[in-house]
Scaffold this motif. Sequence first.
Motif, PDB file in Angstrom:
ATOM      1  N   GLU A  98       4.449 -10.339  15.981  1.00  0.00           N
ATOM      2  CA  GLU A  98       4.260  -9.371  16.673  1.00  0.00           C
ATOM      3  C   GLU A  98       3.153  -8.349  16.067  1.00  0.00           C
ATOM      4  N   ALA A  99       2.923  -8.774  14.683  1.00  0.00           N
ATOM      5  CA  ALA A  99       2.098  -7.591  13.911  1.00  0.00           C
ATOM      6  C   ALA A  99       0.607  -7.652  14.743  1.00  0.00           C
ATOM      7  N   ASP A 100      -0.140  -6.629  14.332  1.00  0.00           N
ATOM      8  CA  ASP A 100      -1.443  -6.372  14.759  1.00  0.00           C
ATOM      9  C   ASP A 100      -2.215  -5.935  13.703  1.00  0.00           C
ATOM     10  N   LYS A 101      -1.927  -5.809  12.647  1.00  0.00           N
ATOM     11  CA  LYS A 101      -2.465  -5.647  11.325  1.00  0.00           C
ATOM     12  C   LYS A 101      -2.047  -6.324  10.336  1.00  0.00           C
ATOM     13  N   CYS A 102      -2.875  -6.582   9.256  1.00  0.00           N
ATOM     14  CA  CYS A 102      -2.784  -7.375   8.027  1.00  0.00           C
ATOM     15  C   CYS A 102      -2.951  -6.143   6.816  1.00  0.00           C
ATOM     16  N   SER A 103      -2.214  -6.371   5.839  1.00  0.00           N
ATOM     17  CA  SER A 103      -2.606  -5.366   4.844  1.00  0.00           C
ATOM     18  C   SER A 103      -2.231  -5.978   3.266  1.00  0.00           C
ATOM     19  N   GLY A 104      -2.990  -5.177   2.340  1.00  0.00           N
ATOM     20  CA  GLY A 104      -2.796  -5.736   1.176  1.00  0.00           C
ATOM     21  C   GLY A 104      -3.455  -4.862   0.076  1.00  0.00           C
ATOM     22  N   PRO A 105      -3.081  -4.969  -1.335  1.00  0.00           N
ATOM     23  CA  PRO A 105      -3.492  -4.005  -2.204  1.00  0.00           C
ATOM     24  C   PRO A 105      -5.229  -4.262  -2.416  1.00  0.00           C
ATOM     25  N   THR A 106      -5.553  -2.831  -2.815  1.00  0.00           N
ATOM     26  CA  THR A 106      -7.013  -2.699  -3.027  1.00  0.00           C
ATOM     27  C   THR A 106      -7.045  -3.093  -4.478  1.00  0.00           C
ATOM     28  N   PHE A 107      -8.394  -3.621  -4.643  1.00  0.00           N
ATOM     29  CA  PHE A 107      -8.740  -4.086  -6.049  1.00  0.00           C
ATOM     30  C   PHE A 107      -9.582  -2.738  -6.682  1.00  0.00           C
ATOM     31  N   THR A 108      -9.345  -2.352  -7.902  1.00  0.00           N
ATOM     32  CA  THR A 108     -10.346  -1.260  -8.486  1.00  0.00           C
ATOM     33  C   THR A 108     -11.018  -2.067  -9.750  1.00  0.00           C
ATOM     34  N   GLU A 109     -12.214  -2.085  -9.619  1.00  0.00           N
ATOM     35  CA  GLU A 109     -13.005  -2.704 -10.651  1.00  0.00           C
ATOM     36  C   GLU A 109     -12.551  -2.374 -12.165  1.00  0.00           C
ATOM     37  N   TYR A 110     -12.447  -3.272 -12.841  1.00  0.00           N
ATOM     38  CA  TYR A 110     -11.881  -2.889 -14.477  1.00  0.00           C
ATOM     39  C   TYR A 110     -10.434  -2.675 -14.565  1.00  0.00           C
ATOM     40  N   THR A 111      -9.688  -2.358 -13.759  1.00  0.00           N
ATOM     41  CA  THR A 111      -8.391  -2.111 -13.491  1.00  0.00           C
ATOM     42  C   THR A 111      -7.522  -3.274 -13.040  1.00  0.00           C
ATOM     43  N   GLY A 112      -7.846  -3.577 -11.651  1.00  0.00           N
ATOM     44  CA  GLY A 112      -7.441  -4.690 -10.959  1.00  0.00           C
ATOM     45  C   GLY A 112      -6.759  -4.243  -9.774  1.00  0.00           C
ATOM     46  N   LEU A 113      -5.727  -4.942  -9.385  1.00  0.00           N
ATOM     47  CA  LEU A 113      -4.800  -4.641  -8.045  1.00  0.00           C
ATOM     48  C   LEU A 113      -4.144  -3.457  -8.066  1.00  0.00           C
ATOM     49  N   ALA A 114      -4.026  -2.846  -7.043  1.00  0.00           N
ATOM     50  CA  ALA A 114      -3.052  -1.554  -6.808  1.00  0.00           C
ATOM     51  C   ALA A 114      -1.560  -2.159  -7.390  1.00  0.00           C
ATOM     52  N   ALA A 115      -0.851  -1.301  -7.939  1.00  0.00           N
ATOM     53  CA  ALA A 115       0.513  -1.798  -8.338  1.00  0.00           C
ATOM     54  C   ALA A 115       1.456  -1.430  -7.415  1.00  0.00           C
ATOM     55  N   GLY A 116       2.407  -2.253  -7.260  1.00  0.00           N
ATOM     56  CA  GLY A 116       3.428  -1.831  -6.002  1.00  0.00           C
ATOM     57  C   GLY A 116       2.963  -2.199  -4.694  1.00  0.00           C
ATOM     58  N   VAL A 117       2.077  -2.823  -4.303  1.00  0.00           N
ATOM     59  CA  VAL A 117       1.759  -3.195  -2.892  1.00  0.00           C
ATOM     60  C   VAL A 117       1.443  -4.612  -3.043  1.00  0.00           C
ATOM     61  N   THR A 118       2.094  -5.188  -1.844  1.00  0.00           N
ATOM     62  CA  THR A 118       2.092  -6.443  -1.774  1.00  0.00           C
ATOM     63  C   THR A 118       1.282  -6.779  -0.379  1.00  0.00           C
ATOM     64  N   TYR A 119       0.925  -8.249  -0.178  1.00  0.00           N
ATOM     65  CA  TYR A 119       0.176  -8.708   1.079  1.00  0.00           C
ATOM     66  C   TYR A 119       1.224  -8.638   1.954  1.00  0.00           C
ATOM     67  N   SER A 120       0.627  -8.292   3.250  1.00  0.00           N
ATOM     68  CA  SER A 120       1.826  -8.101   4.401  1.00  0.00           C
ATOM     69  C   SER A 120       1.251  -8.428   5.679  1.00  0.00           C
ATOM     70  N   CYS A 121       2.088  -8.749   6.659  1.00  0.00           N
ATOM     71  CA  CYS A 121       1.946  -8.750   8.145  1.00  0.00           C
ATOM     72  C   CYS A 121       2.325  -7.487   8.842  1.00  0.00           C
ATOM     73  N   ASP A 122       1.607  -6.423   8.314  1.00  0.00           N
ATOM     74  CA  ASP A 122       1.918  -5.171   8.904  1.00  0.00           C
ATOM     75  C   ASP A 122       1.011  -4.107   8.440  1.00  0.00           C
ATOM     76  N   GLY A 126       4.246   3.673   3.477  1.00  0.00           N
ATOM     77  CA  GLY A 126       4.331   5.013   3.127  1.00  0.00           C
ATOM     78  C   GLY A 126       2.705   5.555   2.972  1.00  0.00           C
ATOM     79  N   THR A 127       2.312   6.160   1.851  1.00  0.00           N
ATOM     80  CA  THR A 127       1.309   6.933   1.578  1.00  0.00           C
ATOM     81  C   THR A 127       0.351   5.843   1.004  1.00  0.00           C
ATOM     82  N   THR A 128       0.500   4.638   0.801  1.00  0.00           N
ATOM     83  CA  THR A 128      -0.387   3.711  -0.043  1.00  0.00           C
ATOM     84  C   THR A 128      -1.626   3.620   0.475  1.00  0.00           C
ATOM     85  N   LYS A 129      -1.970   3.640   1.989  1.00  0.00           N
ATOM     86  CA  LYS A 129      -3.273   3.652   2.399  1.00  0.00           C
ATOM     87  C   LYS A 129      -4.027   5.033   2.016  1.00  0.00           C
ATOM     88  N   THR A 130      -3.345   6.201   2.314  1.00  0.00           N
ATOM     89  CA  THR A 130      -4.139   7.369   2.025  1.00  0.00           C
ATOM     90  C   THR A 130      -4.286   7.413   0.554  1.00  0.00           C
TER      91      THR A 130
END
Length: 189
Positions: free
Chosen positions: A30-54, A58-62
Amino acid sequence: VSTQSTGIGTAEALKCHTGDGKAAASDCGEADKCSGPTFTEYTGLAAGVTYSCDACKGTTKTDGKCAECTTDACNAPKATAADFTCHSYTVTENADGVATITKGAATTCKRLAATSIACNMPTPTSKKATYTSASGCGKCKTDEKTGKTCAECTTDSCNVMTEIKCVQGDGTSAAAACPLTATKCFMPK
């Protein structure tokens, strides 16, 4: 309903990457969105965020750590190039404004596939406010580069500051390493 129209009168569930993102995208019910961690150049993937069907949690998007999308497999991990290493530096100043540059640990730098290697380091004239890189990874900030308080290089582990050696004291001892802020030796006339 969280399905996508195929254009022929039937609907299919949205497909998203989940977990660490390495497996193929799968149906998300039933999910209508996918989500996942952002990638910051020279730092890598945002910590604590997984790829998801939702939606992002929390505030990870903002906070800029998570991104959302609405098409099949849109949250696929981005292609990356090999990691590289840069040296970190800290610039501090005493109460009189005299700067001290301290070499820190080597830092592992992350990059996307199309991103070139870039390291930065302070120059001997840097002050705490004019050299602000925490890791040594990436290019200099424009104002720091044009102000000549940050220098760049483009190979793995290239940002090594080397202290000059000067004879000190009464001149009878061997040359010793000077602070990284020193650019020349002085001797009495």
